[in-house]
Scaffold this motif. Structure first.
Motif, PDB file in Angstrom:
ATOM      1  N   THR A 143       0.832  -1.199   0.000  1.00 48.57           N
ATOM      2  CA  THR A 143       0.000   0.000   0.000  1.00 48.57           C
ATOM      3  C   THR A 143       0.867   1.249   0.000  1.00 48.57           C
ATOM      4  O   THR A 143       2.031   1.220   0.402  1.00 48.57           O
ATOM      5  CB  THR A 143      -0.915   0.051   1.242  1.00 48.57           C
ATOM      6  OG1 THR A 143      -0.104   0.082   2.432  1.00 48.57           O
ATOM      7  CG2 THR A 143      -1.867  -1.133   1.290  1.00 48.57           C
ATOM      8  N   ILE A 144       0.267   2.347  -0.441  1.00 46.08           N
ATOM      9  CA  ILE A 144       0.875   3.664  -0.297  1.00 46.08           C
ATOM     10  C   ILE A 144      -0.217   4.576   0.232  1.00 46.08           C
ATOM     11  O   ILE A 144      -1.341   4.576  -0.279  1.00 46.08           O
ATOM     12  CB  ILE A 144       1.472   4.191  -1.622  1.00 46.08           C
ATOM     13  CG1 ILE A 144       2.057   5.603  -1.412  1.00 46.08           C
ATOM     14  CG2 ILE A 144       0.465   4.155  -2.760  1.00 46.08           C
ATOM     15  CD1 ILE A 144       2.909   6.085  -2.580  1.00 46.08           C
ATOM     16  N   ALA A 145       0.103   5.320   1.299  1.00 44.86           N
ATOM     17  CA  ALA A 145      -0.929   6.094   1.984  1.00 44.86           C
ATOM     18  C   ALA A 145      -0.425   7.486   2.341  1.00 44.86           C
ATOM     19  O   ALA A 145       0.746   7.684   2.680  1.00 44.86           O
ATOM     20  CB  ALA A 145      -1.377   5.368   3.249  1.00 44.86           C
ATOM     21  N   THR A 154      -0.877  -4.253  -6.550  1.00 42.45           N
ATOM     22  CA  THR A 154      -0.519  -5.658  -6.728  1.00 42.45           C
ATOM     23  C   THR A 154       0.977  -5.815  -6.473  1.00 42.45           C
ATOM     24  O   THR A 154       1.711  -4.827  -6.333  1.00 42.45           O
ATOM     25  CB  THR A 154      -0.844  -6.134  -8.145  1.00 42.45           C
ATOM     26  OG1 THR A 154       0.020  -5.442  -9.065  1.00 42.45           O
ATOM     27  CG2 THR A 154      -2.296  -5.866  -8.510  1.00 42.45           C
ATOM     28  N   LYS A 155       1.435  -7.061  -6.450  1.00 38.14           N
ATOM     29  CA  LYS A 155       2.855  -7.329  -6.206  1.00 38.14           C
ATOM     30  C   LYS A 155       3.729  -6.663  -7.271  1.00 38.14           C
ATOM     31  O   LYS A 155       4.730  -6.025  -6.957  1.00 38.14           O
ATOM     32  CB  LYS A 155       3.093  -8.834  -6.190  1.00 38.14           C
ATOM     33  CG  LYS A 155       4.523  -9.237  -5.827  1.00 38.14           C
ATOM     34  CD  LYS A 155       4.654 -10.745  -5.749  1.00 38.14           C
ATOM     35  CE  LYS A 155       6.082 -11.151  -5.375  1.00 38.14           C
ATOM     36  NZ  LYS A 155       6.232 -12.627  -5.296  1.00 38.14           N
ATOM     37  N   VAL A 197       2.482   0.030 -15.289  1.00 36.60           N
ATOM     38  CA  VAL A 197       2.822   1.417 -14.969  1.00 36.60           C
ATOM     39  C   VAL A 197       1.572   2.287 -15.013  1.00 36.60           C
ATOM     40  O   VAL A 197       1.362   3.146 -14.136  1.00 36.60           O
ATOM     41  CB  VAL A 197       3.901   1.963 -15.927  1.00 36.60           C
ATOM     42  CG1 VAL A 197       4.081   3.467 -15.727  1.00 36.60           C
ATOM     43  CG2 VAL A 197       5.223   1.248 -15.710  1.00 36.60           C
ATOM     44  N   ASN A 198       0.711   2.070 -15.989  1.00 37.60           N
ATOM     45  CA  ASN A 198      -0.527   2.840 -16.080  1.00 37.60           C
ATOM     46  C   ASN A 198      -1.429   2.584 -14.877  1.00 37.60           C
ATOM     47  O   ASN A 198      -2.097   3.494 -14.368  1.00 37.60           O
ATOM     48  CB  ASN A 198      -1.268   2.511 -17.373  1.00 37.60           C
ATOM     49  CG  ASN A 198      -0.576   3.088 -18.603  1.00 37.60           C
ATOM     50  OD1 ASN A 198       0.193   4.049 -18.485  1.00 37.60           O
ATOM     51  ND2 ASN A 198      -0.839   2.527 -19.767  1.00 37.60           N
ATOM     52  N   ARG A 199      -1.446   1.332 -14.414  1.00 34.36           N
ATOM     53  CA  ARG A 199      -2.242   1.010 -13.233  1.00 34.36           C
ATOM     54  C   ARG A 199      -1.690   1.689 -11.983  1.00 34.36           C
ATOM     55  O   ARG A 199      -2.445   2.171 -11.132  1.00 34.36           O
ATOM     56  CB  ARG A 199      -2.279  -0.503 -13.029  1.00 34.36           C
ATOM     57  CG  ARG A 199      -3.176  -1.242 -14.028  1.00 34.36           C
ATOM     58  CD  ARG A 199      -3.080  -2.740 -13.824  1.00 34.36           C
ATOM     59  NE  ARG A 199      -3.948  -3.470 -14.729  1.00 34.36           N
ATOM     60  CZ  ARG A 199      -3.890  -4.784 -14.932  1.00 34.36           C
ATOM     61  NH1 ARG A 199      -2.973  -5.499 -14.287  1.00 34.36           N
ATOM     62  NH2 ARG A 199      -4.720  -5.374 -15.772  1.00 34.36           N
TER      63      ARG A 199
END
Length: 229
Positions: A143-145, A154-155, A197-199
């Motif tokens: 995660t990034i928060a 995802t991994k 990368v787009n995701r």
């Protein structure tokens, strides 16, 4: 070399602690602006934080609370006050230890070594947290928060993000990214890399970080950070 952030406004004590810790090969840096502690924390990404309680602008409890909202980095409090509630509040806010002033430097160094050893050396997993652009990147939870929310990756997406963040302000070629993914048994093709990368960008957009993964046409990608980070 472990990086230690020392939030201390007493310049004489700061220099003395810095010099003593440098002898043990620790990299120590202070705070330039005491109203922008979180910004400087995010830019530097220390492995340990030492905070005095009495500080300009806001006290150490405030900054401990702010850091804990984004990171599990070890925190040691320093205080010249002898009220028992200071230690109680420090522990309740998530500090790892409390050192009463005046203190013997051997005691402080022993506490630092014990906390770093417990947090990093005895853990075979990669370091869980890294800060980037004021956000906490959690390798273990993928995660990034930040204050705007939390994005789950995802991994492969997390690998791409952390690979770029660890090389912030440097261009990483597509070939390098693909090779690194393959080396870590995460198999992607050139087309799949573009999709991933787009995701990543789409998820970063949800917390206001999309602009900071830049495409360098014909060269690759770059995670940007403020100057001096």
């Amino acid at each position: 070399m472990f990086k230690i952030m020392l939030i201390e406004d007493d310049t004489t004590l700061f220099q003395e602690i810095k010099e003593r810790l440098s002898l043990w090969s620790y990299e120590v840096f202070g705070v330039k602006q005491f109203d922008k502690v979180m910004q400087e924390f995010a830019e530097a990404g220390p492995e340990l934080v030492i905070i005095d309680i009495q500080l300009p602008k806001f006290d150490g409890f405030h900054w401990c609370r702010m850091i804990r909202a984004h990171s599990n980095v070890p925190i040691i409090f320093l205080s010249s006050r002898d009220h028992p509630m200071d230690m109680v509040m420090s522990m309740q806010l998530g500090a790892d230890d409390f050192v009463q002033k005046p203190f013997h430097f051997d005691v402080l160094i022993a506490k630092i070594q014990a906390i770093l050893r417990r947090t990093y050396n005895y853990n075979n997993e990669p370091t869980q947290l890294k800060t980037w652009r004021g956000a906490a990147v959690d390798y273990m939870k993928n995660t990034i928060a930040n204050d705007e929310g939390t994005a789950e990756l995802t991994k492969n997406e997390m690998f791409i993000l952390t690979y770029l963040v660890e090389r912030k302000n440097k261009i990483v070629s597509r070939d390098e990214l693909i090779a690194s993914l393959w080396n870590n048994e995460q198999f992607v093709s050139d087309n799949t890399l573009t999709v991933n990368v787009n995701r990543v960008r789409k998820k970063l957009e949800s917390i206001g970080l999309d602009p900071y993964i830049e495409t360098k046409v014909g060269r690759g990608y770059m995670a940007t950070e403020e100057a001096g980070a």
